[in-house]
Design a protein around this motif. Structure first.
Motif, PDB file in Angstrom:
ATOM      1  N   LEU A  24       0.834  -1.202   0.000  1.00  0.00           N
ATOM      2  CA  LEU A  24       0.000   0.000   0.000  1.00  0.00           C
ATOM      3  C   LEU A  24       0.869   1.252   0.000  1.00  0.00           C
ATOM      4  O   LEU A  24       0.614   2.198  -0.749  1.00  0.00           O
ATOM      5  CB  LEU A  24      -0.935   0.018   1.214  1.00  0.00           C
ATOM      6  N   TRP A  28      -0.130   3.518  -3.182  1.00  0.00           N
ATOM      7  CA  TRP A  28      -1.383   4.169  -2.787  1.00  0.00           C
ATOM      8  C   TRP A  28      -1.818   5.245  -3.767  1.00  0.00           C
ATOM      9  O   TRP A  28      -3.014   5.490  -3.931  1.00  0.00           O
ATOM     10  CB  TRP A  28      -1.297   4.704  -1.358  1.00  0.00           C
ATOM     11  N   ASP A  38     -11.928  -0.179   3.577  1.00  0.00           N
ATOM     12  CA  ASP A  38     -10.873  -1.060   4.092  1.00  0.00           C
ATOM     13  C   ASP A  38     -11.553  -2.200   4.845  1.00  0.00           C
ATOM     14  O   ASP A  38     -11.951  -2.056   6.000  1.00  0.00           O
ATOM     15  CB  ASP A  38      -9.935  -0.269   5.008  1.00  0.00           C
ATOM     16  N   MET A  41      -9.905  -4.378   8.438  1.00  0.00           N
ATOM     17  CA  MET A  41      -8.916  -3.321   8.675  1.00  0.00           C
ATOM     18  C   MET A  41      -7.975  -3.583   9.834  1.00  0.00           C
ATOM     19  O   MET A  41      -6.955  -2.916   9.960  1.00  0.00           O
ATOM     20  CB  MET A  41      -9.622  -1.987   8.896  1.00  0.00           C
ATOM     21  N   ASP A  46      -3.534   0.895   7.779  1.00  0.00           N
ATOM     22  CA  ASP A  46      -3.689   1.269   6.369  1.00  0.00           C
ATOM     23  C   ASP A  46      -4.718   2.383   6.210  1.00  0.00           C
ATOM     24  O   ASP A  46      -4.518   3.324   5.431  1.00  0.00           O
ATOM     25  CB  ASP A  46      -4.092   0.058   5.525  1.00  0.00           C
ATOM     26  N   SER A  47      -5.822   2.307   6.954  1.00  0.00           N
ATOM     27  CA  SER A  47      -6.836   3.357   6.908  1.00  0.00           C
ATOM     28  C   SER A  47      -6.275   4.690   7.378  1.00  0.00           C
ATOM     29  O   SER A  47      -6.533   5.739   6.767  1.00  0.00           O
ATOM     30  CB  SER A  47      -8.038   2.975   7.785  1.00  0.00           C
ATOM     31  N   VAL A  57     -11.824   7.309   4.050  1.00  0.00           N
ATOM     32  CA  VAL A  57     -11.691   5.871   4.267  1.00  0.00           C
ATOM     33  C   VAL A  57     -12.762   5.398   5.245  1.00  0.00           C
ATOM     34  O   VAL A  57     -12.979   6.017   6.285  1.00  0.00           O
ATOM     35  CB  VAL A  57     -10.300   5.517   4.843  1.00  0.00           C
ATOM     36  N   GLY A  59     -13.628   1.926   7.322  1.00  0.00           N
ATOM     37  CA  GLY A  59     -13.041   0.652   7.677  1.00  0.00           C
ATOM     38  C   GLY A  59     -13.982  -0.192   8.509  1.00  0.00           C
ATOM     39  O   GLY A  59     -14.795   0.331   9.265  1.00  0.00           O
TER      40      GLY A  59
END
Length: 67
Positions: A24, A28, A38, A41, A46-47, A57, A59
């Motif tokens: 990612l 991204w 997501d 998650m 990552d979120s 985002v 999640g």
């Protein structure tokens, strides 16, 4: 195979990972504009990574312990 995800996250030692997954972090900017979902998650690294770069985002995760 059944997983107890709450127990898995609860039993982890130390703090959750702060860095996003390497794939990612590398790609991204290739994700099309628009909201990102997501799924699974986990702890949200990552979120958080995407949100701090201006992306919207959403999640979700099965484990309340992870989130």
């Amino acid at each position: 195979m059944s997983h107890d995800w709450d127990a898995r996250y609860r039993d982890k030692r130390g703090s959750p990972p702060r860095d996003p997954h390497q794939l990612l972090a590398s790609f991204w900017t290739e994700i099309p504009q628009g909201p990102i979902l997501d799924i699974a998650m986990g702890t949200g690294q990552d979120s958080i990574f995407l949100a701090t770069r201006g992306r919207t985002v959403y999640g979700l995760d099965r484990s309340e312990e992870a989130v």
